[in-house]
Design a protein around this motif. Structure first.
Motif, PDB file in Angstrom:
ATOM      1  N   HIS A 124       0.863  -1.180   0.000  1.00 62.21           N
ATOM      2  CA  HIS A 124       0.000   0.000   0.000  1.00 62.21           C
ATOM      3  C   HIS A 124       0.896   1.225   0.000  1.00 62.21           C
ATOM      4  CE1 HIS A 124      -3.697  -2.164   1.932  1.00 62.21           C
ATOM      5  NE2 HIS A 124      -3.484  -2.486   0.661  1.00 62.21           N
ATOM      6  N   PHE A 125       0.649   2.129  -0.937  1.00 63.96           N
ATOM      7  CA  PHE A 125       1.375   3.394  -0.908  1.00 63.96           C
ATOM      8  C   PHE A 125       0.417   4.563  -1.079  1.00 63.96           C
ATOM      9  CE2 PHE A 125       3.536   7.163  -1.964  1.00 63.96           C
ATOM     10  CZ  PHE A 125       4.747   7.085  -1.284  1.00 63.96           C
ATOM     11  N   SER A 126       0.376   5.395  -0.049  1.00 65.08           N
ATOM     12  CA  SER A 126      -0.303   6.687  -0.133  1.00 65.08           C
ATOM     13  C   SER A 126       0.548   7.582   0.756  1.00 65.08           C
ATOM     14  CB  SER A 126      -1.717   6.587   0.434  1.00 65.08           C
ATOM     15  OG  SER A 126      -1.657   6.191   1.802  1.00 65.08           O
ATOM     16  N   ASN A 127       0.330   8.860   0.710  1.00 65.39           N
ATOM     17  CA  ASN A 127       1.023   9.685   1.711  1.00 65.39           C
ATOM     18  C   ASN A 127       0.403   9.362   3.065  1.00 65.39           C
ATOM     19  OD1 ASN A 127       1.446  11.809  -0.889  1.00 65.39           O
ATOM     20  ND2 ASN A 127       3.174  11.479   0.459  1.00 65.39           N
ATOM     21  N   SER A 128       1.132   9.612   4.155  1.00 66.85           N
ATOM     22  CA  SER A 128       0.616   9.189   5.458  1.00 66.85           C
ATOM     23  C   SER A 128      -0.404  10.196   5.987  1.00 66.85           C
ATOM     24  CB  SER A 128       1.757   8.973   6.444  1.00 66.85           C
ATOM     25  OG  SER A 128       2.397  10.195   6.672  1.00 66.85           O
ATOM     26  N   GLY A 129      -1.101   9.792   7.052  1.00 61.48           N
ATOM     27  CA  GLY A 129      -2.179  10.630   7.570  1.00 61.48           C
ATOM     28  C   GLY A 129      -3.434  10.429   6.724  1.00 61.48           C
ATOM     29  N   SER A 130      -4.544  11.016   7.151  1.00 64.78           N
ATOM     30  CA  SER A 130      -5.786  10.878   6.390  1.00 64.78           C
ATOM     31  C   SER A 130      -6.637  12.129   6.568  1.00 64.78           C
ATOM     32  CB  SER A 130      -6.555   9.654   6.870  1.00 64.78           C
ATOM     33  OG  SER A 130      -6.905   9.807   8.233  1.00 64.78           O
ATOM     34  N   CYS A 131      -7.634  12.270   5.702  1.00 72.98           N
ATOM     35  CA  CYS A 131      -8.518  13.437   5.775  1.00 72.98           C
ATOM     36  C   CYS A 131      -9.779  13.127   4.971  1.00 72.98           C
ATOM     37  CB  CYS A 131      -7.819  14.677   5.185  1.00 72.98           C
ATOM     38  SG  CYS A 131      -7.252  14.453   3.479  1.00 72.98           S
ATOM     39  N   SER A 132     -10.766  13.998   5.088  1.00 74.36           N
ATOM     40  CA  SER A 132     -11.938  13.900   4.211  1.00 74.36           C
ATOM     41  C   SER A 132     -11.661  14.778   2.989  1.00 74.36           C
ATOM     42  CB  SER A 132     -13.187  14.416   4.934  1.00 74.36           C
ATOM     43  OG  SER A 132     -13.037  15.803   5.204  1.00 74.36           O
TER      44      SER A 132
ATOM     45  N   PRO B  60     -15.953   4.096  -1.567  1.00 71.78           N
ATOM     46  CA  PRO B  60     -15.704   3.610  -0.202  1.00 71.78           C
ATOM     47  C   PRO B  60     -15.719   4.793   0.771  1.00 71.78           C
ATOM     48  CG  PRO B  60     -13.793   3.189  -1.658  1.00 71.78           C
ATOM     49  CD  PRO B  60     -14.805   3.924  -2.461  1.00 71.78           C
ATOM     50  N   LYS B  61     -16.421   4.645   1.891  1.00 71.64           N
ATOM     51  CA  LYS B  61     -16.519   5.743   2.874  1.00 71.64           C
ATOM     52  C   LYS B  61     -15.179   5.973   3.569  1.00 71.64           C
ATOM     53  CE  LYS B  61     -21.077   6.811   3.759  1.00 71.64           C
ATOM     54  NZ  LYS B  61     -21.639   8.082   3.421  1.00 71.64           N
ATOM     55  N   TYR B  62     -14.460   4.871   3.795  1.00 75.67           N
ATOM     56  CA  TYR B  62     -13.200   4.964   4.532  1.00 75.67           C
ATOM     57  C   TYR B  62     -12.193   4.078   3.806  1.00 75.67           C
ATOM     58  CZ  TYR B  62      -9.814   4.577   8.342  1.00 75.67           C
ATOM     59  OH  TYR B  62      -8.675   4.611   9.085  1.00 75.67           O
ATOM     60  N   SER B  63     -11.188   4.677   3.181  1.00 74.29           N
ATOM     61  CA  SER B  63     -10.230   3.829   2.438  1.00 74.29           C
ATOM     62  C   SER B  63      -8.796   4.228   2.744  1.00 74.29           C
ATOM     63  CB  SER B  63     -10.511   3.902   0.936  1.00 74.29           C
ATOM     64  OG  SER B  63     -10.285   5.210   0.462  1.00 74.29           O
ATOM     65  N   VAL B  64      -8.534   4.451   4.029  1.00 77.08           N
ATOM     66  CA  VAL B  64      -7.175   4.783   4.446  1.00 77.08           C
ATOM     67  C   VAL B  64      -6.329   3.511   4.375  1.00 77.08           C
ATOM     68  CG1 VAL B  64      -5.743   5.721   6.311  1.00 77.08           C
ATOM     69  CG2 VAL B  64      -8.073   6.595   5.951  1.00 77.08           C
ATOM     70  N   LEU B  65      -5.135   3.621   3.808  1.00 83.50           N
ATOM     71  CA  LEU B  65      -4.273   2.458   3.615  1.00 83.50           C
ATOM     72  C   LEU B  65      -3.172   2.401   4.672  1.00 83.50           C
ATOM     73  CD1 LEU B  65      -3.887   2.741  -0.284  1.00 83.50           C
ATOM     74  CD2 LEU B  65      -5.428   1.218   0.980  1.00 83.50           C
ATOM     75  N   ASN B  66      -3.002   1.234   5.270  1.00 79.55           N
ATOM     76  CA  ASN B  66      -1.917   1.000   6.218  1.00 79.55           C
ATOM     77  C   ASN B  66      -0.669   0.599   5.414  1.00 79.55           C
ATOM     78  OD1 ASN B  66      -0.140  -0.604   7.950  1.00 79.55           O
ATOM     79  ND2 ASN B  66      -1.780  -0.571   9.454  1.00 79.55           N
ATOM     80  N   HIS B  67       0.480   1.111   5.792  1.00 74.02           N
ATOM     81  CA  HIS B  67       1.707   0.866   5.019  1.00 74.02           C
ATOM     82  C   HIS B  67       2.597  -0.214   5.628  1.00 74.02           C
ATOM     83  CE1 HIS B  67       0.856   5.338   4.239  1.00 74.02           C
ATOM     84  NE2 HIS B  67       0.414   4.658   3.204  1.00 74.02           N
ATOM     85  N   SER B  68       1.986  -1.268   6.171  1.00 71.80           N
ATOM     86  CA  SER B  68       2.805  -2.246   6.901  1.00 71.80           C
ATOM     87  C   SER B  68       3.823  -2.961   6.007  1.00 71.80           C
ATOM     88  CB  SER B  68       1.930  -3.255   7.637  1.00 71.80           C
ATOM     89  OG  SER B  68       1.292  -4.094   6.721  1.00 71.80           O
ATOM     90  N   SER B  69       3.498  -3.229   4.743  1.00 77.63           N
ATOM     91  CA  SER B  69       4.474  -3.923   3.874  1.00 77.63           C
ATOM     92  C   SER B  69       5.708  -3.064   3.625  1.00 77.63           C
ATOM     93  CB  SER B  69       3.854  -4.309   2.533  1.00 77.63           C
ATOM     94  OG  SER B  69       2.912  -5.340   2.701  1.00 77.63           O
ATOM     95  N   LEU B  70       5.504  -1.757   3.466  1.00 73.89           N
ATOM     96  CA  LEU B  70       6.662  -0.865   3.282  1.00 73.89           C
ATOM     97  C   LEU B  70       7.563  -0.965   4.507  1.00 73.89           C
ATOM     98  CD1 LEU B  70       5.022   2.416   1.890  1.00 73.89           C
ATOM     99  CD2 LEU B  70       6.379   0.782   0.584  1.00 73.89           C
ATOM    100  N   LYS B  71       6.929  -0.917   5.687  1.00 67.69           N
ATOM    101  CA  LYS B  71       7.670  -0.933   6.944  1.00 67.69           C
ATOM    102  C   LYS B  71       8.412  -2.266   7.111  1.00 67.69           C
ATOM    103  CE  LYS B  71       5.208   1.104  10.110  1.00 67.69           C
ATOM    104  NZ  LYS B  71       3.874   1.011  10.612  1.00 67.69           N
TER     105      LYS B  71
END
Length: 281
Positions: free
Chosen positions: A208-216, A249-260
């Motif tokens: 999963h790659f997105s910038n970190s943090g989330s917002c509406s 999707p109402k909530y689609s924040v991605l966790n970056h565990s594979s990168l870590k």
């Protein structure tokens, strides 16, 4: 001999960013648009990939019009599922590593915690289902792949939310923006950089790659206007007030565990990426 890299969808917002970044790094880059290689034509895909004989293929070409996909599902599956199969089969034949760019839309958005790479998928609409079908083909037909799911992508090329807001912000004093969909914006420069880091390794798998943090979307718009010093009154509204053919999707924040876990650089905060982008404009 520099590494030969083929990029599909080279005229798209991420494709162009990758062509620019990789060319600047002395790679031997072949950017293919639909005119150069129609991914739905398996013979042509085979022929082009055999001829170029790349060591890495970054597959960005996709049917990305989420709402249109609902009314033309065959077109979406033909490009996102079978087109991806064609690229995967040809890539495997020449022994190329394959990076497949996928999406947060493979999740239904009913979660409340950031989605892990191993979270169960359940796409809501045709776009998400067809991209997930592409992921399945990659997993079954290719042995050296990176599936990179991303979200809310923007950058200097193509159309995107940030550019639309900057344009509207310059023309209007008031806007209504959806406040009940939460996700993570992703700057193409950061995404392209991460793809470059991955493809130089053999740490294959789903990322999963997105910038970190989330917002509406509403908070994202607020930040865009703040950073661009535009005075616009924005009112939060709900998704149901702006019905669209495709469910989001109402909530689609991605966790970056594979990168870590694979010791890749973790993405910077989305606001920092936004500041860089607006300054570069």
């Amino acid at each position: 001999m520099s590494t030969r890299i083929l990029i599909t969808g080279a005229n798209g917002q991420l494709g162009k960013e990758l062509v620019e970044l990789l060319s600047s790094k002395e790679f031997d880059v072949y950017g293919c648009s639909r005119d150069d290689m129609d991914i739905t034509n398996s013979e042509q895909v085979q022929e082009v990939i055999n001829r170029i004989n790349p060591e890495v293929i970054v597959h960005c070409a996709a049917h990305t019009k989420v709402d249109v996909a609902e009314s033309e599902p065959e077109e979406a599956y033909s490009i996102n599922a079978y087109g991806t199969r064609n690229v995967a089969v040809a890539a495997e034949k020449v022994g190329a590593k394959l990076v497949y760019v996928s999406t947060d839309y493979v999740f239904d958005g009913s979660g409340i915690e950031p989605y892990l790479e191993f979270s169960p998928t359940s796409p809501l609409g045709v776009y998400g289902k067809s991209k997930l079908a592409g992921e399945e083909f990659v997993k079954h037909l290719h042995s050296k792949f990176f599936i990179v799911r991303t979200s809310w992508v923007y950058g200097k090329y193509g159309n995107n939310f940030v550019k639309t807001m900057l344009k509207l912000g310059a023309e209007k004093d008031e806007l209504s923006i959806v406040a009940d969909q939460i996700g993570s914006p992703t700057y193409t420069v950061d995404l392209a950089q991460s793809i470059l880091e991955m493809m130089e390794t053999e740490k294959y798998g789903v990322y999963h790659f997105s910038n970190s943090g989330s917002c509406s979307w509403y908070e994202f718009a607020q930040a865009i206007f703040e950073e661009a010093s535009l005075k616009v009154r924005i009112t939060p509204c709900t998704t149901s007030e702006f019905p669209r053919p495709a469910q989001r999707p109402k909530y689609s924040v991605l966790n970056h565990s594979s990168l870590k876990l694979n010791k890749f650089r973790e993405p910077r905060h989305w606001r920092k990426g936004l500041v860089d982008f607006i300054n570069s404009m």
